[in-house]
Design an enzyme around this catalytic site. Structure first.
Site, PDB file in Angstrom:
ATOM      1  N   ARG A  30      21.705 137.910  -7.662  1.00 25.51           N
ATOM      2  CA  ARG A  30      21.200 136.536  -7.806  1.00 25.51           C
ATOM      3  C   ARG A  30      19.877 136.335  -7.077  1.00 25.51           C
ATOM      4  NH1 ARG A  30      24.749 132.187  -9.217  1.00 25.51           N
ATOM      5  NH2 ARG A  30      26.083 133.006 -10.827  1.00 25.51           N
ATOM      6  N   ARG A  34      18.370 129.295  -7.741  1.00 23.55           N
ATOM      7  CA  ARG A  34      18.070 127.970  -7.187  1.00 23.55           C
ATOM      8  C   ARG A  34      17.533 127.933  -5.766  1.00 23.55           C
ATOM      9  NH1 ARG A  34      23.732 125.757  -8.984  1.00 23.55           N
ATOM     10  NH2 ARG A  34      24.025 127.937  -8.425  1.00 23.55           N
ATOM     11  N   ARG A  43      13.204 125.679 -14.166  1.00 24.96           N
ATOM     12  CA  ARG A  43      14.518 125.256 -14.670  1.00 24.96           C
ATOM     13  C   ARG A  43      14.445 123.821 -15.195  1.00 24.96           C
ATOM     14  NH1 ARG A  43      19.044 123.746 -16.110  1.00 24.96           N
ATOM     15  NH2 ARG A  43      21.028 124.030 -15.018  1.00 24.96           N
ATOM     16  N   ASP A  80      22.893 135.520 -18.048  1.00 23.97           N
ATOM     17  CA  ASP A  80      24.189 135.214 -17.438  1.00 23.97           C
ATOM     18  C   ASP A  80      25.277 136.032 -18.115  1.00 23.97           C
ATOM     19  OD1 ASP A  80      25.326 133.061 -15.420  1.00 23.97           O
ATOM     20  OD2 ASP A  80      26.810 133.375 -16.985  1.00 23.97           O
ATOM     21  N   TYR A 158      36.898 133.714 -17.709  1.00 22.18           N
ATOM     22  CA  TYR A 158      36.219 132.462 -18.068  1.00 22.18           C
ATOM     23  C   TYR A 158      36.573 132.018 -19.485  1.00 22.18           C
ATOM     24  CZ  TYR A 158      33.528 132.749 -13.772  1.00 22.18           C
ATOM     25  OH  TYR A 158      33.174 132.790 -12.451  1.00 22.18           O
TER      26      TYR A 158
END
Ligand code: CP3
Length: 355
Positions: A30, A34, A43, A80, A158
């Site tokens: 990562r 952010r 973004r 992702d 998921y």
């Protein structure tokens, strides 16, 4: 284009193949995201996170952002793991403060619908391969590009749950209660994930990483069945087409299973979560595979002497064998970029001394 044999592979690729290096290579899971103000600025220009992943110009710029600041030895494709269900036609949304939300699957009819969509999978995610091509044209000379996918178990977590979860109870119950149905989903994920990785490699990825973030919720028998077996199959299907491309697997929380995982999947490198003692990994894992890891990402938030001491301990334990420095999980949003700069400098200054 394949480089002539006389051209040496990039440093990170050699490390993954087992070379012991004077100065360990490093990158951070990562590393784009952010915690970087320049990521947040881009973004906010995209309508949503899925669109961002499917817009090659933006995804390329985001992939390169952390390298411009910290000059890691590798870039990781910005995308992702949930782009695989997306490519099978599953509705996917990333909600602010809530994380991913997917249309959950539970019946054989759902799985048959996904199987019918498998032929269109590569064209659904085609912009991802365009990002790989654009990044590989813009990389610094000795920086490698890592492609990635989620491991089938974590992606299934998921897909069945429909969102993140603390313990993924629903998917575990389904795998226990209806193993034949669950196997069909896993077979489909093995197939599309292998094709997805091969296509990333054909577009320019030089190594690939499989994220099995939720491997640690599996009891031992199921760990073999749903973490080791599908990974071995993917390794065979990628290696048969691209034998020189190293494969990294990150079975987070594998604990005692790490040794069997490394030997039975045959991956070149295993990613260690922060719970794995580095001296144990040096003794039992490095003889089988290169290792990558495993500083606690919260030490990167805290910084200072606590971070430096822990990073040195990892370097001393693992830096004398085949090793790539990384975190034990992804960088978290509250991480101060200055701490990432400090850690990068510390790793760069550390040198393996021959004894
Ligand atoms: O490492 C990198 O820099 C490459 C990009 C990358 C992302 N996700 C970008 C992302 C990678 C390799 C991933 C992997 C991923 N995605 C995993 C496996 C690794 C891990 O962290 O456990 C998992 C489980 C996911 C699924 C996912 N994506 C979740 C649970 C979330 C929400 C939680 C969160 O951190 O926001 C995401 C969103 C996501 N993926 C973001 C980024 C930069 C944040 C989205 C935003 O900007 O709002």
């Amino acid at each position: 284009m394949t480089p002539p044999a006389a051209v040496q592979a990039k440093s990170l690729i050699r490390a993954l193949h087992g070379e012991v290096q004077a100065r360990p290579n490093f990158w951070f899971m990562r590393q784009a995201g952010r915690y970087l103000p320049e990521y947040r600025a881009l973004r906010s220009k995209a309508p949503d996170f899925v669109r961002l992943c499917l817009t090659p110009e933006l995804a390329t710029e985001i992939t390169l952002q952390p390298l411009q600041r910290f000059a890691m030895d590798a870039a990781i494709l910005f995308s992702d793991i949930l782009m695989v269900p997306y490519g099978l036609g599953v509705k996917l949304e990333f909600r602010e403060g809530e994380g991913p939300v997917l249309e959950p699957i539970s019946t054989i009819a759902d799985i048959e619908r996904l199987q019918a969509a498998a032929d269109r999978f590569l064209s659904m995610v085609a912009p991802v391969f365009e990002t790989v091509r654009q990044v590989s044209l813009q990389l610094p000379l000795d920086t490698a590009l890592i492609g990635f996918a989620g491991a089938p178990w974590t992606v299934a977590c998921y897909m069945i749950e429909g969102r993140g979860s603390r313990d993924f109870a629903k998917v575990r119950k389904l795998a226990f209660a209806e193993p034949a149905l669950f196997q069909q989903l896993m077979d489909l994920l093995v197939d599309v994930t292998s094709r997805y990785l091969n296509a990333q490699i054909e577009a320019g990825a030089e190594a690939v990483q499989l994220f099995d973030t939720w491997a640690g919720v599996l009891p031992d028998v199921e760990f073999d069945k749903w973490a080791i077996a599908p990974m071995r199959e993917i390794v065979e299907r990628v290696r048969s087409r691209h034998p020189a491309v190293p494969i990294i697997a990150f079975p987070r929380g594998a604990g005692l299973h790490y040794v069997r995982y490394a030997s039975e999947t045959g991956v070149e490198c295993v990613g260690l979560d922060s719970s794995v003692p580095p001296d144990w990994a040096a003794r039992f894992l490095q003889p089988i595979a290169a290792v990558q890891g495993n500083l606690d990402p919260l030490l990167l938030v805290v910084g200072g002497a606590a971070m430096e001491k822990a990073a040195h301990r990892i370097l001393e334990a693992l830096g004398h064998g085949p090793f790539v420095f990384n975190l034990g999980h992804g960088i978290v949003p509250e991480t101060p970029p200055e701490n990432v700069a400090r850690l990068s400098a510390l790793i760069r200054a550390w040198h393996h001394r021959h004894t």
